[in-house]
Design an enzyme around this catalytic site. Sequence first.
Site, PDB file in Angstrom:
ATOM      1  N   LEU A 178      -5.790  -0.890  -0.689  1.00 39.06           N
ATOM      2  CA  LEU A 178      -5.285  -1.207  -2.032  1.00 39.06           C
ATOM      3  C   LEU A 178      -6.390  -1.086  -3.077  1.00 39.06           C
ATOM      4  O   LEU A 178      -6.128  -0.959  -4.260  1.00 39.06           O
ATOM      5  CB  LEU A 178      -4.746  -2.639  -2.081  1.00 39.06           C
ATOM      6  N   ASN A 206       0.845  -1.194   0.000  1.00 38.36           N
ATOM      7  CA  ASN A 206       0.000   0.000   0.000  1.00 38.36           C
ATOM      8  C   ASN A 206       0.884   1.249   0.000  1.00 38.36           C
ATOM      9  O   ASN A 206       0.498   2.299  -0.476  1.00 38.36           O
ATOM     10  CB  ASN A 206      -0.906  -0.009   1.234  1.00 38.36           C
ATOM     11  N   HIS A 207       2.074   1.080   0.589  1.00 36.66           N
ATOM     12  CA  HIS A 207       3.000   2.205   0.723  1.00 36.66           C
ATOM     13  C   HIS A 207       4.424   1.688   0.756  1.00 36.66           C
ATOM     14  O   HIS A 207       4.655   0.495   0.965  1.00 36.66           O
ATOM     15  CB  HIS A 207       2.700   2.955   2.034  1.00 36.66           C
ATOM     16  N   ASP A 210      -0.878  -6.810   3.413  1.00 42.03           N
ATOM     17  CA  ASP A 210      -1.091  -5.725   4.366  1.00 42.03           C
ATOM     18  C   ASP A 210      -2.130  -4.738   3.832  1.00 42.03           C
ATOM     19  O   ASP A 210      -2.115  -4.382   2.649  1.00 42.03           O
ATOM     20  CB  ASP A 210       0.267  -5.010   4.539  1.00 42.03           C
ATOM     21  N   HIS A 230      -0.058  -8.557  16.112  1.00 39.30           N
ATOM     22  CA  HIS A 230       1.044  -7.649  16.435  1.00 39.30           C
ATOM     23  C   HIS A 230       0.569  -6.208  16.602  1.00 39.30           C
ATOM     24  O   HIS A 230       1.352  -5.348  16.976  1.00 39.30           O
ATOM     25  CB  HIS A 230       2.088  -7.716  15.326  1.00 39.30           C
ATOM     26  N   ASP A 231      -0.688  -5.933  16.265  1.00 44.35           N
ATOM     27  CA  ASP A 231      -1.222  -4.581  16.401  1.00 44.35           C
ATOM     28  C   ASP A 231      -2.028  -4.463  17.687  1.00 44.35           C
ATOM     29  O   ASP A 231      -2.097  -5.407  18.474  1.00 44.35           O
ATOM     30  CB  ASP A 231      -2.090  -4.248  15.185  1.00 44.35           C
ATOM     31  N   ASP A 271       1.766   6.586   0.330  1.00 42.08           N
ATOM     32  CA  ASP A 271       0.953   5.568  -0.356  1.00 42.08           C
ATOM     33  C   ASP A 271       1.378   5.431  -1.810  1.00 42.08           C
ATOM     34  O   ASP A 271       1.574   6.437  -2.503  1.00 42.08           O
ATOM     35  CB  ASP A 271      -0.530   5.959  -0.324  1.00 42.08           C
ATOM     36  N   GLU A 278      -8.998   1.134  -2.760  1.00 42.82           N
ATOM     37  CA  GLU A 278      -9.791   2.356  -2.540  1.00 42.82           C
ATOM     38  C   GLU A 278      -9.404   3.499  -3.488  1.00 42.82           C
ATOM     39  O   GLU A 278     -10.262   4.309  -3.850  1.00 42.82           O
ATOM     40  CB  GLU A 278      -9.608   2.798  -1.091  1.00 42.82           C
ATOM     41  N   GLU A 283      -5.302  -8.866   5.250  1.00 42.42           N
ATOM     42  CA  GLU A 283      -5.657  -8.046   6.400  1.00 42.42           C
ATOM     43  C   GLU A 283      -6.733  -7.088   5.900  1.00 42.42           C
ATOM     44  O   GLU A 283      -6.445  -6.147   5.178  1.00 42.42           O
ATOM     45  CB  GLU A 283      -4.457  -7.256   6.909  1.00 42.42           C
ATOM     46  N   ARG A 342       0.811 -12.619   3.445  1.00 42.87           N
ATOM     47  CA  ARG A 342      -0.196 -11.928   4.244  1.00 42.87           C
ATOM     48  C   ARG A 342      -0.190 -10.515   3.666  1.00 42.87           C
ATOM     49  O   ARG A 342       0.813  -9.802   3.732  1.00 42.87           O
ATOM     50  CB  ARG A 342       0.200 -11.941   5.721  1.00 42.87           C
TER      51      ARG A 342
HETATM   52  C1  GLC Z   1      -0.963  -2.973   8.929  1.00 46.16           C
HETATM   53  C2  GLC Z   1      -0.037  -3.642   9.919  1.00 46.16           C
HETATM   54  C3  GLC Z   1       0.487  -2.612  10.876  1.00 46.16           C
HETATM   55  C4  GLC Z   1       1.208  -1.524  10.108  1.00 46.16           C
HETATM   56  C5  GLC Z   1       0.315  -0.966   9.013  1.00 46.16           C
HETATM   57  C6  GLC Z   1       1.090  -0.112   8.071  1.00 46.16           C
HETATM   58  O1  GLC Z   1      -2.104  -2.492   9.531  1.00 46.16           O
HETATM   59  O2  GLC Z   1      -0.715  -4.680  10.575  1.00 46.16           O
HETATM   60  O3  GLC Z   1       1.337  -3.163  11.829  1.00 46.16           O
HETATM   61  O4  GLC Z   1       1.588  -0.492  10.960  1.00 46.16           O
HETATM   62  O5  GLC Z   1      -0.290  -1.970   8.240  1.00 46.16           O
HETATM   63  O6  GLC Z   1       1.861  -0.911   7.217  1.00 46.16           O
END
Ligand code: GLC
Length: 554
Positions: free
Chosen positions: A206, A103-104, A201, A308-309, A171, A208, A243, A199
């Site tokens: 992506l 995404n970025h 992210d 992890h978040d 982005d 929008e 995600e 996975r």
């Molecule tokens: C996702 C990840 C997170 C990260 C964010 C930006 O939400 O789970 O940890 O900070 O993307 O990449």
Amino acid sequence: MIEDLWYKNAVIYCLDVETFMDGNGDGVGDFVGLRRKLDYLAGLGITCLWLMPFQPTPNRDNGYDISDYYGVDPRLGDLGDFVAFTHEAKLHGIRVIIDLVVNHTSDQHPWFQAARKDPDGRFGDYYVWSKKRPKDANKGMVFPGVQPSTWTYDKEAKLWYFHRFFDFQPDLNVSNPEVREQILKVMGFWLELGVSGFRVDAVPFLVELKGVKNPGVKNPYALLEEMREFLSWRKGDAILLAEANVTMDEVVEFFGKNDRMQLVFNFLANQNFYLSLTRGDATPLVDALKESPDLPHTAQWANFLRNHDELDLGRLSDEDRQEVFQSLGPDKGMQLYDRGLRRRLASMLDGDRRRIELAYSLMFTLPGTPVLWYGDELGMGENLALVERQSVRTPMQWSPEPHGGFTLADKPVKPLVSEGPFGFPQVNVAQQRRDPASQLNWTERIIRARKECPELGWGAWKILRTSNKGVLAIRYDWKGNAMVVLHNLSSRPCTVKLDTGGEEACPLYNVLTEDHSEPVDGKRHVVTLEGYGYRWFRVGQDNPARKHKAEPLR
Ligand code: GLC
């Protein structure tokens, strides 16, 4: 019907190489260390590892700010170490999926550096720019309270650039065909080095295309199809795990018709599980499960308790969220971004084994594939002295030795949880390995049971009525076999009357203990559950192997 969709019954374990095991004594976890721990992971029963980003990075968002998609952060090793690791994981029967963060990029990525120098040049259109500060620049931040805006002025480009996350994460303009090609190239690279998928992210962003002036595509979801198609050509059994914290109406678009993401995290079930647990009432979770659309054949939910978040409770109503906050993280310092909790599961549940077991037993039996967060198999806690989401990303607790056996260096990359009931002297692999009653050994047993119950990953499921709102009962049917799983989310013991939903009266065989159940009163069962009790039953009849004993299988 294809039946070798391995991910339908995988047990996925997420870790960050940086904090798992230091193999060279410099304080930072690395691929050499991780490789040494493959026996541990195989012993636990893990079948798939999800590695968080490990590429070169300024490391301002735990590696989610990548500055080179084709390398390994030198602190963690090099590409050779990566391949040695994936090779050995394979020998252990463990697949590897990795984060795909597209995404970025980091603002240090050469693409962004080139783009800001020459916004009209080749890389200019890789990012999302605006001449003026857009009116909605102070809306839609993913990290409210920490990141004040979604547009930042770049002095070099003399333009504003868009970033949903931090300002050092510009982005990408994923509607640009060249950027899409780059994304596929990155995927192709890592597939060739042995990974079984990604996975992905931040998938909702992506698709929008916010802020993009002249999008290069009409249908933004086509990107997901391109990714899936490319993946299938390069490696037929590789997967995309999204995600995507979205509503059930929206999620249909992410699965597509067997042509987009194979797996999507079930954020709605996750959040409502915590509400259910707080209330001792299965209703919120039942409602969330009932909202799930019918999934296409190759699609699957991914279930998790923690990641992890922050534990994101943003989809609950304000009152419901406050209720969960009060119960699981009442101090302001435990809360984050106005929507979540920065705690681990075991500490939120005060180390109460009954509730921890209930939670995991449920996660392992919800429709879908379970995903564990490293250290949760031990009941690790968080370090609230660390900022934001770092609290739950402390090094793995291997032993009571200095720094929990994670490193021989004087200074670990992040401080361990060292004090209190969740500190490494109390909670570590070495001690739990020797104790048959430990949470680690319990987790190992429940994973073994999960793998012996393919109905849970493959089966058609339905929620059964119980006479008690604290109890969630789900029936699974697959190939003439059936299972019924019960979870009492309340602290009160109870007795439930249960119609197992099948045609005939039949016994229920307990998969975890000797405590079987015979039908009473016609085909109904009466099951007594302790507070936070759980049962996994296999339904006794309708088993074709038993019915047609003499017939050879075709
Ligand atoms: C996702 C990840 C997170 C990260 C964010 C930006 O939400 O789970 O940890 O900070 O993307 O990449």
